[in-house]
Scaffold this motif. Structure first.
Motif, PDB file in Angstrom:
ATOM      1  N   LEU A  75       0.917  -1.169  -0.048  1.00 38.05           N
ATOM      2  CA  LEU A  75       0.017  -0.180   0.111  1.00 38.05           C
ATOM      3  C   LEU A  75       0.862   1.078   0.131  1.00 38.05           C
ATOM      4  N   GLY A  76       1.932   1.393   0.748  1.00 38.42           N
ATOM      5  CA  GLY A  76       2.844   2.358   0.780  1.00 38.42           C
ATOM      6  C   GLY A  76       3.438   2.628  -0.391  1.00 38.42           C
ATOM      7  N   CYS A  78       2.443   1.805  -3.414  1.00 38.06           N
ATOM      8  CA  CYS A  78       1.600   2.220  -4.128  1.00 38.06           C
ATOM      9  C   CYS A  78       1.439   3.631  -4.276  1.00 38.06           C
ATOM     10  N   TYR A  79       1.234   4.166  -3.150  1.00 40.07           N
ATOM     11  CA  TYR A  79       1.276   5.782  -2.746  1.00 40.07           C
ATOM     12  C   TYR A  79       2.368   6.360  -3.239  1.00 40.07           C
ATOM     13  N   VAL A  80       3.327   5.978  -2.848  1.00 38.83           N
ATOM     14  CA  VAL A  80       4.709   6.752  -3.203  1.00 38.83           C
ATOM     15  C   VAL A  80       5.062   6.514  -4.860  1.00 38.83           C
ATOM     16  N   THR A  81       4.533   5.476  -5.354  1.00 44.92           N
ATOM     17  CA  THR A  81       4.527   5.350  -6.929  1.00 44.92           C
ATOM     18  C   THR A  81       3.570   6.415  -7.449  1.00 44.92           C
ATOM     19  N   ILE A  82       2.515   6.217  -7.125  1.00 44.75           N
ATOM     20  CA  ILE A  82       1.315   6.947  -7.968  1.00 44.75           C
ATOM     21  C   ILE A  82       1.904   8.689  -7.682  1.00 44.75           C
ATOM     22  N   TRP A  83       2.318   9.109  -6.283  1.00 44.38           N
ATOM     23  CA  TRP A  83       2.619  10.294  -6.059  1.00 44.38           C
ATOM     24  C   TRP A  83       3.983  10.689  -6.874  1.00 44.38           C
ATOM     25  N   ASP A  99       6.323  17.820  -1.292  1.00 42.22           N
ATOM     26  CA  ASP A  99       7.074  16.563  -1.609  1.00 42.22           C
ATOM     27  C   ASP A  99       8.413  16.705  -0.369  1.00 42.22           C
TER      28      ASP A  99
END
Length: 145
Positions: A75-76, A78-83, A99
């Protein structure tokens, strides 16, 4: 997304350099994190970290990877990748500032976790996060004056 630097009348060159910095940070995060989105890669990646930890003489304790921890890691990531994708496609003064705040927050969490027994290898990542965060923050400060 409009860039507030243009609204404030700053030179395009400064804004262009800042946007390149934001993109650089995004690429770093994508390279460092995106593979952790895939549950079947988390254990092998943690295995490499464990081997490095042992080879460096830290001998940190690693607990077995349970399903909940696996979910939270993915989950983390995924968030870092999308960000990271968002920052790469929409670099700006505001995004860089946000950022930088996120980098400082994650660095604090890493320091706390190392203090609780996590591998000191995390401190290498912490150094990168703090460095990128400081450069983004102070470069933005210089551009906003």
């Amino acid at each position: 997304m409009s860039d507030s630097l243009a609204v404030k009348g700053h030179a395009h060159l400064g804004s262009h350099k800042y946007n390149k910095l934001v993109k650089f940070g995004a690429v770093y995060d994508l390279l460092a994190t995106s593979l952790l989105m895939l549950p079947f890669l988390v254990a092998p990646i943690l295995g490499v970290i464990m081997q490095l930890d042992s080879a460096m003489g830290f001998n940190s304790t690693f607990k077995p990877l349970d399903s909940t921890s696996l979910f939270l890691i993915c989950l983390g990531a995924c968030y870092v990748t999308i960000w990271g994708v968002f920052r790469f496609l929409n670099p700006s003064y505001q995004v860089g500032r946000l950022d930088a705040i996120l980098r400082f927050t994650v660095a604090i969490i890493q320091i706390i976790c190392v203090g609780m027994g996590a591998t000191p290898i995390l401190l290498g990542i912490t150094a990168v996060l703090i460095t990128l965060g400081l450069v983004q923050w102070f470069m933005a400060e210089n551009l906003s004056e």
